[in-house]
Each structure stands twice: as C-alpha cells, then as structure tokens.
Design a protein around this motif. Structure first.
Motif, short mmCIF file in Angstrom:
data_model
loop_
_atom_site.label_atom_id
_atom_site.label_comp_id
_atom_site.label_asym_id
_atom_site.label_seq_id
_atom_site.Cartn_x
_atom_site.Cartn_y
_atom_site.Cartn_z
N PHE A 121 -18.48 38.18 -19.65
CA PHE A 121 -18.63 38.82 -18.33
C PHE A 121 -17.62 38.28 -17.33
CE2 PHE A 121 -21.22 35.05 -18.09
CZ PHE A 121 -21.07 34.61 -16.78
N TYR A 122 -17.30 36.98 -17.44
CA TYR A 122 -16.34 36.39 -16.50
C TYR A 122 -14.94 36.96 -16.73
CZ TYR A 122 -14.67 32.83 -13.25
OH TYR A 122 -14.12 32.18 -12.16
N ASP A 123 -14.57 37.16 -17.99
CA ASP A 123 -13.26 37.75 -18.30
C ASP A 123 -13.17 39.19 -17.79
OD1 ASP A 123 -12.50 35.41 -19.59
OD2 ASP A 123 -13.29 36.09 -21.52
N ILE A 124 -14.27 39.91 -17.90
CA ILE A 124 -14.29 41.28 -17.37
C ILE A 124 -14.09 41.26 -15.86
CG2 ILE A 124 -15.72 43.34 -17.05
CD1 ILE A 124 -16.99 42.75 -19.75
N GLY A 125 -14.75 40.31 -15.19
CA GLY A 125 -14.57 40.20 -13.74
C GLY A 125 -13.14 39.88 -13.36
N GLU A 126 -12.47 39.04 -14.16
CA GLU A 126 -11.06 38.72 -13.87
C GLU A 126 -10.17 39.94 -14.03
OE1 GLU A 126 -10.68 33.98 -15.04
OE2 GLU A 126 -10.29 35.50 -16.57
N ILE A 158 -22.17 48.76 -8.92
CA ILE A 158 -22.74 47.55 -8.32
C ILE A 158 -22.47 46.34 -9.21
CG2 ILE A 158 -24.85 46.48 -7.49
CD1 ILE A 158 -23.88 48.85 -5.83
N THR A 159 -22.74 46.45 -10.51
CA THR A 159 -22.52 45.33 -11.42
C THR A 159 -21.04 44.95 -11.48
OG1 THR A 159 -24.40 46.04 -12.75
CG2 THR A 159 -22.86 44.50 -13.77
N SER A 160 -20.17 45.94 -11.49
CA SER A 160 -18.73 45.65 -11.54
C SER A 160 -18.27 44.93 -10.28
CB SER A 160 -17.96 46.96 -11.73
OG SER A 160 -18.33 47.61 -12.92
N LEU A 161 -18.73 45.37 -9.12
CA LEU A 161 -18.36 44.68 -7.88
C LEU A 161 -18.89 43.26 -7.85
CD1 LEU A 161 -18.90 47.57 -5.27
CD2 LEU A 161 -16.73 46.61 -6.04
N ARG A 162 -20.08 43.03 -8.38
CA ARG A 162 -20.63 41.68 -8.43
C ARG A 162 -19.85 40.78 -9.39
NH1 ARG A 162 -27.12 43.20 -8.28
NH2 ARG A 162 -27.22 43.52 -6.00
N LEU A 163 -19.37 41.34 -10.47
CA LEU A 163 -18.55 40.55 -11.38
C LEU A 163 -17.25 40.12 -10.71
CD1 LEU A 163 -18.96 42.47 -14.76
CD2 LEU A 163 -20.02 40.31 -14.08
N VAL A 164 -16.69 40.99 -9.89
CA VAL A 164 -15.48 40.61 -9.14
C VAL A 164 -15.79 39.48 -8.17
CG1 VAL A 164 -13.74 41.45 -7.51
CG2 VAL A 164 -14.47 42.90 -9.40
N ARG A 165 -16.97 39.51 -7.52
CA ARG A 165 -17.35 38.45 -6.60
C ARG A 165 -17.69 37.17 -7.33
NH1 ARG A 165 -20.83 38.96 -1.57
NH2 ARG A 165 -19.64 37.03 -1.39
N VAL A 167 -16.14 36.02 -9.92
CA VAL A 167 -14.85 35.38 -10.16
C VAL A 167 -14.33 34.70 -8.90
CG1 VAL A 167 -12.46 35.82 -10.83
CG2 VAL A 167 -14.32 36.96 -12.04
N ALA A 168 -14.59 35.31 -7.75
CA ALA A 168 -14.10 34.74 -6.49
C ALA A 168 -14.92 33.54 -6.03
CB ALA A 168 -14.10 35.82 -5.41
N ILE A 169 -16.20 33.44 -6.44
CA ILE A 169 -17.08 32.39 -5.92
C ILE A 169 -17.29 31.26 -6.93
CG2 ILE A 169 -19.42 31.91 -5.11
CD1 ILE A 169 -19.48 34.73 -3.95
N PHE A 170 -17.55 31.58 -8.18
CA PHE A 170 -17.91 30.60 -9.18
C PHE A 170 -16.72 30.23 -10.05
CE2 PHE A 170 -21.73 32.96 -8.19
CZ PHE A 170 -22.68 31.97 -8.00
N LEU A 171 -16.77 28.99 -10.57
CA LEU A 171 -15.81 28.57 -11.57
C LEU A 171 -16.22 29.13 -12.93
CD1 LEU A 171 -15.26 24.85 -10.54
CD2 LEU A 171 -13.78 26.80 -10.05
N ASN A 185 -28.15 36.63 -10.39
CA ASN A 185 -29.29 36.41 -9.49
C ASN A 185 -28.91 35.51 -8.33
OD1 ASN A 185 -30.98 38.02 -11.04
ND2 ASN A 185 -31.67 36.30 -12.32
N ALA A 186 -28.11 34.48 -8.61
CA ALA A 186 -27.64 33.61 -7.53
C ALA A 186 -26.76 34.38 -6.56
CB ALA A 186 -26.88 32.43 -8.12
N LEU A 187 -25.95 35.27 -7.08
CA LEU A 187 -25.09 36.06 -6.20
C LEU A 187 -25.92 37.02 -5.35
CD1 LEU A 187 -22.13 36.65 -5.51
CD2 LEU A 187 -22.16 38.43 -7.26
#
Length: 222
Positions: A121-126, A158-165, A167-171, A185-187
């Motif tokens: 999921f993190y790679d998809i967000g990147e 919604i899920t795609s936008l959250r994945l982008v966020r 990447v911007a917030i979490f390591l 859930n944390a997001l």
C-alpha cells in the motif's frame, strides 16, 4: 490399282513405325503461345511498357515525380509558424508522449501491486503521489487528480487520497510495521475535527444578531 496399293502400304508402314502424321497449317495447333500474345513478348523483351488504357504515355512519369517531391517535402522539417508545423508537430508533443508513457507504466505497476495490497500500500501511495506532483493525469485528458482516481484507480478516490497522505505523513518502515488498517485509522483520527474547532465560541458571550436594531436609551429621571 498400283497407286492405291502404294499409298495403303505407306500408311501402314507409318502406323507400324510410330510416326505421327503431320498437322496441317489450317488447324492452328502449330502456332506458339507467343504468337497469340505479342504484347507480352514485347514487355518481356524489355521494350516500352504501356500504362493504363487511354492514359497518356507521360502520366506515370508525372505521378512518380510528384510522389517523390511529396516524400521529400515531408522529410524536411517544417518552417516555424507554418500551418504544417502546427498540424504535424503540436506544442509539447514530445512532453505529452513521455507523460502518456509514464502514466501507462504507473497504472500497470499499481495493477501489479494491487494483488498484495497489505504489503504494497505504501508503494502505491508513492506512485500516486508522483502522478499527482507531475500532473501525469493531464496527459490522458483529466482536469483534476480526483477525477483521475475515480475513473482509473479501482481503490476508490477516498482510499487513494489517503494513501497519498500516508506517504506524506508516515515513514515507510513505520507504516509497514503497523499495517495498512492501523495506519489508515490513525490518518482518519488525524483528519477528524477536534472539539475546539467544533465549538470555537465555547465560554464566550455570543454577539447579538446583526438584524436586531439597538434599543433607544431612556432619558434620565424617568
């Protein structure tokens, strides 16, 4: 009587010897195929070839000359500002072509990573963040990134936008350690409005409505 006998003997001798009787000139069997089609013989012999029936002899040469000139003009680079330059090479054509290729590769990569979403999921967000920052979606005719997500990504907007966020917030290491469910859930908790933002004027006297007119003051001594 003697002549008849000689002729009969001659015919019998020819039949015994296996000789075939000569064919007469009137039958036409002795003529060669070349005699029936004289034009083919002329063409095969390297002589002048005729074009279409009724066409002028110079028509084929004229058409070949014009075709060669057209190929030469097409091979030359068009002059700046000419109509042919605008039609054949639009502004930023190479850039658009490169963006279309990059977007196609990104969509194919997301499609492969989608099979193991919990670990990728993190790679998809990147990848989605790169598409957003470089505006690759414009190469396919989308005006906004959200419209691109709705039509091209099967994860949902919604899920795609959250994945982008994410990447911007979490390591990446921390996000993979906690997992996609806990990270999302944390997001959501971070995006939820707080109590202070819901009740900004809590503990304060609300101002009077703008529509109410101020009452006149009472005169003194009354």
């Amino acid at each position: 009587m003697m002549a008849t006998t000689k002729k009969g003997g001659t015919k019998k001798a020819a039949a015994k010897g296996g000789e075939k009787p000569a064919v007469g000139k009137g039958t036409g069997a002795g003529k060669s195929p070349a005699g029936k089609n004289g034009k083919d013989d002329k063409s095969a012999g390297g002589k002048r070839k005729l074009g279409l029936r009724g066409a002028a002899p110079w028509a084929a040469r004229h058409a070949a000359k014009h075709a060669a000139e057209a190929r030469a003009r097409a091979a030359e680079p068009p002059l700046p500002g000419s109509a042919r330059a605008t039609i054949r090479t639009p502004t930023g054509a190479e850039d658009i072509k490169a963006k279309i290729g990059d977007l196609h590769n990104a969509l194919q990569h997301i499609k492969q990573l989608r099979k193991n979403f919990n670990k990728s999921f993190y790679d998809i967000g990147e990848i989605l963040k790169d598409v957003q920052s470089r505006k690759l979606y414009e190469a396919k005719g989308y005006g906004t990134f959200e419209a691109f997500l709705e039509r091209e990504i099967d994860l949902g907007k919604i899920t795609s936008l959250r994945l982008v966020r994410v990447v911007a917030i979490f390591l990446k290491d921390a996000a993979l350690e906690y997992g996609v469910d806990r990270v999302l859930n944390a997001l959501v908790a971070l995006e939820a409005p707080t109590e202070s933002s819901l009740d900004v004027n809590k503990g304060k006297v609300p101002p009077p409505p703008i529509s109410t007119a101020a009452l006149p003051l009472k005169p003194p001594g009354r």
